[in-house]
Design a protein around this motif. Structure first.
Motif, PDB file in Angstrom:
ATOM      1  N   GLU A  90       0.798  -1.233   0.000  1.00 49.08           N
ATOM      2  CA  GLU A  90       0.000   0.000   0.000  1.00 49.08           C
ATOM      3  C   GLU A  90       0.828   1.280   0.000  1.00 49.08           C
ATOM      4  O   GLU A  90       0.458   2.283  -0.587  1.00 49.08           O
ATOM      5  N   GLU A  91       1.955   1.218   0.720  1.00 46.93           N
ATOM      6  CA  GLU A  91       2.781   2.429   0.905  1.00 46.93           C
ATOM      7  C   GLU A  91       3.389   2.950  -0.400  1.00 46.93           C
ATOM      8  O   GLU A  91       3.875   4.077  -0.451  1.00 46.93           O
ATOM      9  N   ILE A  92       3.382   2.138  -1.449  1.00 50.49           N
ATOM     10  CA  ILE A  92       4.047   2.578  -2.686  1.00 50.49           C
ATOM     11  C   ILE A  92       3.068   3.333  -3.590  1.00 50.49           C
ATOM     12  O   ILE A  92       1.968   2.859  -3.862  1.00 50.49           O
ATOM     13  N   ASP A  93       3.499   4.514  -4.074  1.00 51.54           N
ATOM     14  CA  ASP A  93       2.638   5.320  -4.950  1.00 51.54           C
ATOM     15  C   ASP A  93       2.964   5.119  -6.423  1.00 51.54           C
ATOM     16  O   ASP A  93       2.089   5.177  -7.270  1.00 51.54           O
ATOM     17  N   ILE A  94       4.251   4.929  -6.714  1.00 46.28           N
ATOM     18  CA  ILE A  94       4.657   4.824  -8.129  1.00 46.28           C
ATOM     19  C   ILE A  94       5.592   3.627  -8.310  1.00 46.28           C
ATOM     20  O   ILE A  94       6.523   3.430  -7.522  1.00 46.28           O
ATOM     21  N   ASN A 116      -1.439  14.279  -7.068  1.00 52.52           N
ATOM     22  CA  ASN A 116      -2.111  13.068  -7.549  1.00 52.52           C
ATOM     23  C   ASN A 116      -2.139  12.018  -6.428  1.00 52.52           C
ATOM     24  O   ASN A 116      -1.196  11.895  -5.678  1.00 52.52           O
ATOM     25  N   HIS A 117      -3.223  11.287  -6.332  1.00 55.79           N
ATOM     26  CA  HIS A 117      -3.224  10.233  -5.311  1.00 55.79           C
ATOM     27  C   HIS A 117      -3.501   8.866  -5.921  1.00 55.79           C
ATOM     28  O   HIS A 117      -3.783   7.913  -5.222  1.00 55.79           O
ATOM     29  N   ASN A 118      -3.459   8.798  -7.237  1.00 62.21           N
ATOM     30  CA  ASN A 118      -3.684   7.500  -7.876  1.00 62.21           C
ATOM     31  C   ASN A 118      -2.353   6.798  -8.105  1.00 62.21           C
ATOM     32  O   ASN A 118      -1.399   7.411  -8.568  1.00 62.21           O
ATOM     33  N   LYS A 119      -2.343   5.549  -7.784  1.00 67.74           N
ATOM     34  CA  LYS A 119      -1.119   4.748  -7.960  1.00 67.74           C
ATOM     35  C   LYS A 119      -0.717   4.738  -9.449  1.00 67.74           C
ATOM     36  O   LYS A 119      -1.584   4.604 -10.325  1.00 67.74           O
ATOM     37  N   ILE A 120       0.556   4.875  -9.709  1.00 68.51           N
ATOM     38  CA  ILE A 120       1.040   4.786 -11.095  1.00 68.51           C
ATOM     39  C   ILE A 120       1.895   3.524 -11.215  1.00 68.51           C
ATOM     40  O   ILE A 120       2.816   3.322 -10.419  1.00 68.51           O
ATOM     41  N   VAL A 121       1.586   2.685 -12.210  1.00 68.47           N
ATOM     42  CA  VAL A 121       2.400   1.484 -12.442  1.00 68.47           C
ATOM     43  C   VAL A 121       2.799   1.470 -13.921  1.00 68.47           C
ATOM     44  O   VAL A 121       1.944   1.413 -14.804  1.00 68.47           O
ATOM     45  N   MET A 122       4.092   1.585 -14.179  1.00 63.99           N
ATOM     46  CA  MET A 122       4.566   1.582 -15.566  1.00 63.99           C
ATOM     47  C   MET A 122       5.751   0.618 -15.661  1.00 63.99           C
ATOM     48  O   MET A 122       6.804   0.866 -15.075  1.00 63.99           O
ATOM     49  N   SER A 123       5.544  -0.474 -16.367  1.00 64.91           N
ATOM     50  CA  SER A 123       6.611  -1.460 -16.466  1.00 64.91           C
ATOM     51  C   SER A 123       6.430  -2.195 -17.794  1.00 64.91           C
ATOM     52  O   SER A 123       5.802  -3.236 -17.875  1.00 64.91           O
TER      53      SER A 123
END
Ligand code: SF4
Length: 436
Positions: A90-94, A116-123
């Motif tokens: 949970e603690e990770i935002d990006i 921004n408070h939405n999680k960003i996942v780019m991989s």
């Protein structure tokens, strides 16, 4: 705005963290220690062992405790290979994988500014062919020695190694970009550069499909060509090489190498095992006989050379007899230093599912045997210089290294020595260092 960066793992990660840090600084951020209050925490993760994963997770969690409103960003190898693991924290935002990592500043800065408070996942998929991904800036650090990244990726697929899945195929950096960065480092006062990459021996092999050369796959421009060009750059006094694949050391390579006066007489040749059966299971592409020939070639041609290596103990199926073969081989070669690793199972690699996994306590015993051996070797190698004049490049007022990478400590610090190559005569060997 404040940012804190934590780096796990190898020299390539260190290099990339330095560039990212400089980009934040150049854009008005203050860089603070990781245990201080910051607006953003960047954790450059490592996945080379299970320990790397664990440590990455711990540090990511710790960051949010320091400032619950901060932006916590996981980048790099662990984020690339196991983004699902990190998504659960949970603690990770990006979360940024290997390719997106070069855009860390841009993405984090935007995230903070837009609140921004939405999680960003780019991989993105790393396994496809692509050109080298340039970072935005120079990896300048406060030291006299600076890493310089010349390539990324590896396509050797050693059976224990997760790196090709985390870093993707070989992508070589353009010689012009490398030379320009080295020149900038010279302007900053850097005297020693460390040639860094995931598999530097593969440097140049992708230039064909990355359109830098029309020649077929034939190493038209390779590591030795690059070294020749870097050797000509004024102001650089030492060029140190990162880990080399043993088979790059041919007679031709060594002859060209001996003409390069700035290249340090220190070579790190990854052995991993001194037993042919184990090497075959590891999918390493050389035999112990070949390795021995390579060592001979270097020692016959390069004066006072330090040869260092990595060894893995407890690889699946490593019997007592196989381990003893490694011990005998290591006694024969007598490296000046060995890094000893206990085999760590990496999900998704062939070795992880091999039969006869070795119990931890046996790995521990074998590791201790080799650690004892390396301590003895290091002592003998360094002690030959007691009472003899040596040249040391000092990193600060009391510590420096010789070209063949022996650490030298001054009993009486001297500010005038910083970033200078000074001739000294050591008097004794103590706690892994030569003392002057
Ligand atoms: S050469 Fe082998 S050990 Fe080294 S990064 Fe490539 S796959 Fe991993």
């Amino acid at each position: 705005m404040k940012v804190a960066i934590y780096t796990l793992g190898c020299k390539v990660n260190q290099y990339e963290s330095n560039v990212i840090q400089n980009e934040f600084e150049n854009n008005g951020y203050e860089v603070v220690n990781f245990d201080e209050f910051a607006d953003a925490y960047i954790i450059n993760t490592c996945t080379v062992t299970a320990m790397g994963d664990k440590k990455s997770r711990q540090i990511l969690r710790r960051a949010k405790q320091i400032n619950p409103n901060s932006c916590v960003c996981a980048i790099g190898c662990y984020a690339q290979v196991s983004k699902e693991d990190l998504e659960k924290i949970e603690e990770i935002d990006i979360i940024l994988g290997t390719i997106e990592k070069s855009k860390t500043f841009e993405i984090v800065d935007k995230y903070i500014k837009e609140n921004n408070h939405n999680k960003i996942v780019m991989s993105e998929n790393i396994m496809k062919l692509m050109p080298y991904c340039e970072y935005n800036g120079v990896a300048y650090s406060e030291h006299v020695r600076a890493e310089i990244k010349i390539q990324d990726g590896c396509d050797r697929f050693c059976s224990y190694c997760i790196i090709p899945y985390a870093r993707g195929p070989v992508r070589s950096r353009k010689p012009e970009d490398i030379k320009n960065e080295v020149k900038l480092l010279v302007e900053k006062g850097i005297k020693e550069i460390v040639i860094t990459g995931i598999h530097i021996s593969s440097y140049g092999k992708d230039f064909k499909y990355n359109k830098l050369s029309d020649e077929p796959y034939d190493y038209k421009y390779g590591l030795i060509d690059l070294l020749e060009e870097l050797n000509n750059i004024e102001g650089i006094e030492r060029i140190r090489l990162g880990s080399l694949e043993p088979r790059i050391i041919t007679e031709k390579f060594v002859i060209r190498l001996t003409k390069l006066n700035k290249v340090c007489n220190h070579f790190h040749l990854s052995l991993q095992s001194g037993c042919d059966e184990t090497l075959a299971r590891m999918n390493r592409k050389y035999s112990t006989t070949e390795f021995k020939e390579i060592v001979k070639l270097i020692r016959n041609n390069i004066k006072e050379v330090a040869l260092t290596t990595d060894v893995i103990v407890g690889f699946p199926g490593e019997t007592e007899e196989e381990f003893n073969k490694t011990v005998e081989f290591l006694k024969e070669i007598k490296f000046s230093k060995m890094h000893v690793f206990k085999y760590s199972k990496r999900k998704g690699t062939p070795a992880a599912t091999m039969p006869n996994q070795v119990p931890e306590e046996i790995k521990e015993q074998r590791s201790n045997i080799l650690l004892e051996m390396t301590a003895q070797n290091e002592k003998e190698f360094a002690s030959q210089y007691i009472g003899h004049e040596i040249e040391v490049l000092f990193e600060n007022d009391h510590e420096g290294h010789t070209s063949n990478y022996i650490k030298v400590i001054l009993k009486e610090p001297n500010e005038g020595y910083i970033n200078q190559i000074i001739k000294v005569i050591p008097q004794k060997y103590e706690e892994e260092n030569l003392i002057v």
